[in-house]
Design a protein around this motif. Structure first.
Motif, PDB file in Angstrom:
ATOM      1  N   ARG A   1       0.856  -1.197   0.000  1.00 25.61           N
ATOM      2  CA  ARG A   1       0.000   0.000   0.000  1.00 25.61           C
ATOM      3  C   ARG A   1       0.887   1.241   0.000  1.00 25.61           C
ATOM      4  O   ARG A   1       1.692   1.422   0.902  1.00 25.61           O
ATOM      5  N   ARG A   2       0.713   2.093  -1.015  1.00 23.61           N
ATOM      6  CA  ARG A   2       1.522   3.319  -1.051  1.00 23.61           C
ATOM      7  C   ARG A   2       0.912   4.313  -0.057  1.00 23.61           C
ATOM      8  O   ARG A   2      -0.277   4.655  -0.150  1.00 23.61           O
ATOM      9  N   PRO A   3       1.703   4.782   0.898  1.00 24.90           N
ATOM     10  CA  PRO A   3       1.143   5.699   1.896  1.00 24.90           C
ATOM     11  C   PRO A   3       0.710   7.039   1.283  1.00 24.90           C
ATOM     12  O   PRO A   3       1.124   7.382   0.170  1.00 24.90           O
ATOM     13  N   ILE A   4      -0.093   7.746   2.042  1.00 19.03           N
ATOM     14  CA  ILE A   4      -0.565   9.075   1.634  1.00 19.03           C
ATOM     15  C   ILE A   4      -0.350  10.029   2.798  1.00 19.03           C
ATOM     16  O   ILE A   4      -0.606   9.669   3.963  1.00 19.03           O
ATOM     17  N   VAL A   5       0.096  11.220   2.491  1.00 24.70           N
ATOM     18  CA  VAL A   5       0.128  12.292   3.489  1.00 24.70           C
ATOM     19  C   VAL A   5      -0.716  13.427   2.925  1.00 24.70           C
ATOM     20  O   VAL A   5      -0.409  13.969   1.859  1.00 24.70           O
ATOM     21  N   ALA A   6      -1.811  13.734   3.613  1.00 25.30           N
ATOM     22  CA  ALA A   6      -2.767  14.723   3.107  1.00 25.30           C
ATOM     23  C   ALA A   6      -2.886  15.868   4.101  1.00 25.30           C
ATOM     24  O   ALA A   6      -2.994  15.637   5.306  1.00 25.30           O
ATOM     25  N   GLY A   7      -2.860  17.087   3.591  1.00 25.82           N
ATOM     26  CA  GLY A   7      -2.942  18.264   4.462  1.00 25.82           C
ATOM     27  C   GLY A   7      -4.303  18.926   4.382  1.00 25.82           C
ATOM     28  O   GLY A   7      -4.676  19.457   3.338  1.00 25.82           O
ATOM     29  N   ASN A   8      -5.035  18.874   5.480  1.00 28.17           N
ATOM     30  CA  ASN A   8      -6.359  19.512   5.555  1.00 28.17           C
ATOM     31  C   ASN A   8      -6.162  20.940   6.076  1.00 28.17           C
ATOM     32  O   ASN A   8      -5.907  21.135   7.257  1.00 28.17           O
ATOM     33  N   TRP A   9      -6.283  21.905   5.172  1.00 33.48           N
ATOM     34  CA  TRP A   9      -6.048  23.302   5.565  1.00 33.48           C
ATOM     35  C   TRP A   9      -7.223  23.901   6.334  1.00 33.48           C
ATOM     36  O   TRP A   9      -7.144  25.034   6.798  1.00 33.48           O
ATOM     37  N   LYS A  10      -8.328  23.163   6.383  1.00 38.04           N
ATOM     38  CA  LYS A  10      -9.542  23.660   7.065  1.00 38.04           C
ATOM     39  C   LYS A  10      -9.856  25.073   6.579  1.00 38.04           C
ATOM     40  O   LYS A  10      -9.596  25.409   5.433  1.00 38.04           O
ATOM     41  N   MET A  11     -10.395  25.936   7.449  1.00 44.00           N
ATOM     42  CA  MET A  11     -10.749  27.297   7.002  1.00 44.00           C
ATOM     43  C   MET A  11      -9.639  28.266   7.421  1.00 44.00           C
ATOM     44  O   MET A  11      -9.832  29.177   8.228  1.00 44.00           O
ATOM     45  N   HIS A  12      -8.449  27.997   6.853  1.00 42.46           N
ATOM     46  CA  HIS A  12      -7.291  28.837   7.143  1.00 42.46           C
ATOM     47  C   HIS A  12      -6.714  29.368   5.835  1.00 42.46           C
ATOM     48  O   HIS A  12      -6.926  28.797   4.776  1.00 42.46           O
ATOM     49  N   GLY A  13      -5.957  30.424   5.937  1.00 36.57           N
ATOM     50  CA  GLY A  13      -5.157  30.893   4.809  1.00 36.57           C
ATOM     51  C   GLY A  13      -5.806  32.000   4.006  1.00 36.57           C
ATOM     52  O   GLY A  13      -6.938  32.422   4.253  1.00 36.57           O
ATOM     53  N   SER A  14      -5.034  32.455   3.043  1.00 38.40           N
ATOM     54  CA  SER A  14      -5.466  33.506   2.118  1.00 38.40           C
ATOM     55  C   SER A  14      -4.768  33.191   0.800  1.00 38.40           C
ATOM     56  O   SER A  14      -3.921  32.285   0.751  1.00 38.40           O
ATOM     57  N   ARG A  15      -5.067  33.933  -0.239  1.00 42.81           N
ATOM     58  CA  ARG A  15      -4.387  33.674  -1.520  1.00 42.81           C
ATOM     59  C   ARG A  15      -2.872  33.812  -1.349  1.00 42.81           C
ATOM     60  O   ARG A  15      -2.104  33.013  -1.849  1.00 42.81           O
ATOM     61  N   ALA A  16      -2.474  34.850  -0.620  1.00 41.30           N
ATOM     62  CA  ALA A  16      -1.032  35.081  -0.438  1.00 41.30           C
ATOM     63  C   ALA A  16      -0.403  33.965   0.401  1.00 41.30           C
ATOM     64  O   ALA A  16       0.675  33.468   0.074  1.00 41.30           O
ATOM     65  N   ASP A  17      -1.080  33.577   1.469  1.00 41.81           N
ATOM     66  CA  ASP A  17      -0.551  32.481   2.318  1.00 41.81           C
ATOM     67  C   ASP A  17      -0.399  31.203   1.493  1.00 41.81           C
ATOM     68  O   ASP A  17       0.607  30.492   1.592  1.00 41.81           O
ATOM     69  N   ASN A  18      -1.429  30.909   0.697  1.00 38.30           N
ATOM     70  CA  ASN A  18      -1.399  29.663  -0.090  1.00 38.30           C
ATOM     71  C   ASN A  18      -0.249  29.674  -1.083  1.00 38.30           C
ATOM     72  O   ASN A  18       0.428  28.659  -1.266  1.00 38.30           O
ATOM     73  N   ALA A  19      -0.055  30.830  -1.734  1.00 39.48           N
ATOM     74  CA  ALA A  19       1.007  30.921  -2.744  1.00 39.48           C
ATOM     75  C   ALA A  19       2.361  30.651  -2.089  1.00 39.48           C
ATOM     76  O   ALA A  19       3.190  29.906  -2.616  1.00 39.48           O
ATOM     77  N   ARG A  20       2.558  31.241  -0.900  1.00 40.49           N
ATOM     78  CA  ARG A  20       3.818  31.040  -0.166  1.00 40.49           C
ATOM     79  C   ARG A  20       3.991  29.578   0.234  1.00 40.49           C
ATOM     80  O   ARG A  20       5.029  28.963   0.022  1.00 40.49           O
TER      81      ARG A  20
END
Ligand code: PEP
Length: 252
Positions: A2-21
């Protein structure tokens, strides 16, 4: 295997600028040969832009929720076809914050699982118990119920293209992580439960752990035989931390 998965749940965080960074740092730090699939789950409104930022990189994208209906008069909802259209490959269903804050019940979660698969999205079914369930010895009962409703509606074959995430609610965002032994026990239980319907599918199904996973505890959690990676909340908002969690998969 089984190939593992690492998934990031950003929930209701961030902004366009934060995401780009954040995405820029993730792309720069992503190893050429990662041992795991690596995906981010941004809020709906940022999906299209994040999809553009990760194009032609090994980073994949999913959404945090999906409507159980295909289309129509469902104000405020987002369909599986729309998620597919903007580049999602995955979607969370039944995250505990959806179940407990927004009162999504097992039946609705199962219908969301089916809706995702009907548009070739891979659903990540979240299951997990409250602290009071665990303290009263009801962890397996709760997890079995959440799982069985999906298996009844969709059939065990649905797990050929579905993922499960065990997320004890008392460990989400609390800094309190399940011990590797606690996580392994529930993951093994989930696999046995699936094996009751189909042993081959059970052996191939990826079961992620989520709940205060950090760079400092990821390796020992991922070292458990039935833990196939992680669903990461808070720590996925920090590129260095998130990439270190991905690297911990390599130490399996
Ligand atoms: C989550 O959001 O699914 C989660 C596991 O959060 P955290 O890692 O912050 O506990």
């Amino acid at each position: 295997m089984r190939r593992p998965i690492v998934a990031g749940n950003w929930k209701m965080h961030g902004s366009r600028a934060d995401n780009a960074r954040l995405v820029e740092e993730l792309i720069a730090g992503h190893p050429d040969r990662a041992a795991a699939e690596f995906l981010v789950l941004p809020p709906f409104v940022y999906l299209q832009e994040v999809g553009r930022l990760i194009r032609d990189t090994p980073i994949q994208m999913g959404a945090q929720n999906v409507c159980a209906e295909a289309q129509g008069a469902f104000t405020g909802e987002v369909s599986a076809a729309m998620l597919k259209d903007v580049g999602c490959g995955y979607v969370l269903v039944g995250h505990s914050e959806r179940r407990w804050i927004y009162h999504e019940d097992d039946q609705l979660v199962a219908r969301k699982f089916a809706a995702a698969q009907s548009k070739a999205l891979v659903p990540i079914l979240c299951v997990g118990e409250h602290l009071w369930d665990r303290e009263n010895g009801r962890t397996e009962e709760v997890v079995a119920r959440q799982l069985d409703v999906v298996l009844e509606l969709c059939g065990v074959e649905a797990l050929n293209s579905g993922i499960i995430a065990y997320e004890p609610i008392w460990a989400i965002g609390t800094g309190r992580t399940a011990t590797p032994e606690q996580a392994q026990a529930v993951h093994a239980f989930i696999r046995e439960r699936i094996a009751g319907r189909d042993a081959k599918i059970a052996a191939a199904t990826r079961v992620l752990y989520g709940g205060s996973v950090k760079a400092s505890n990821a390796a020992e959690l991922f070292a458990q035989p039935d833990v196939d990676g992680g669903l990461i909340g808070g720590a996925s908002l920090n590129a260095e931390e998130f990439l270190a969690i991905l690297a911990a998969c390599g130490s399996r």
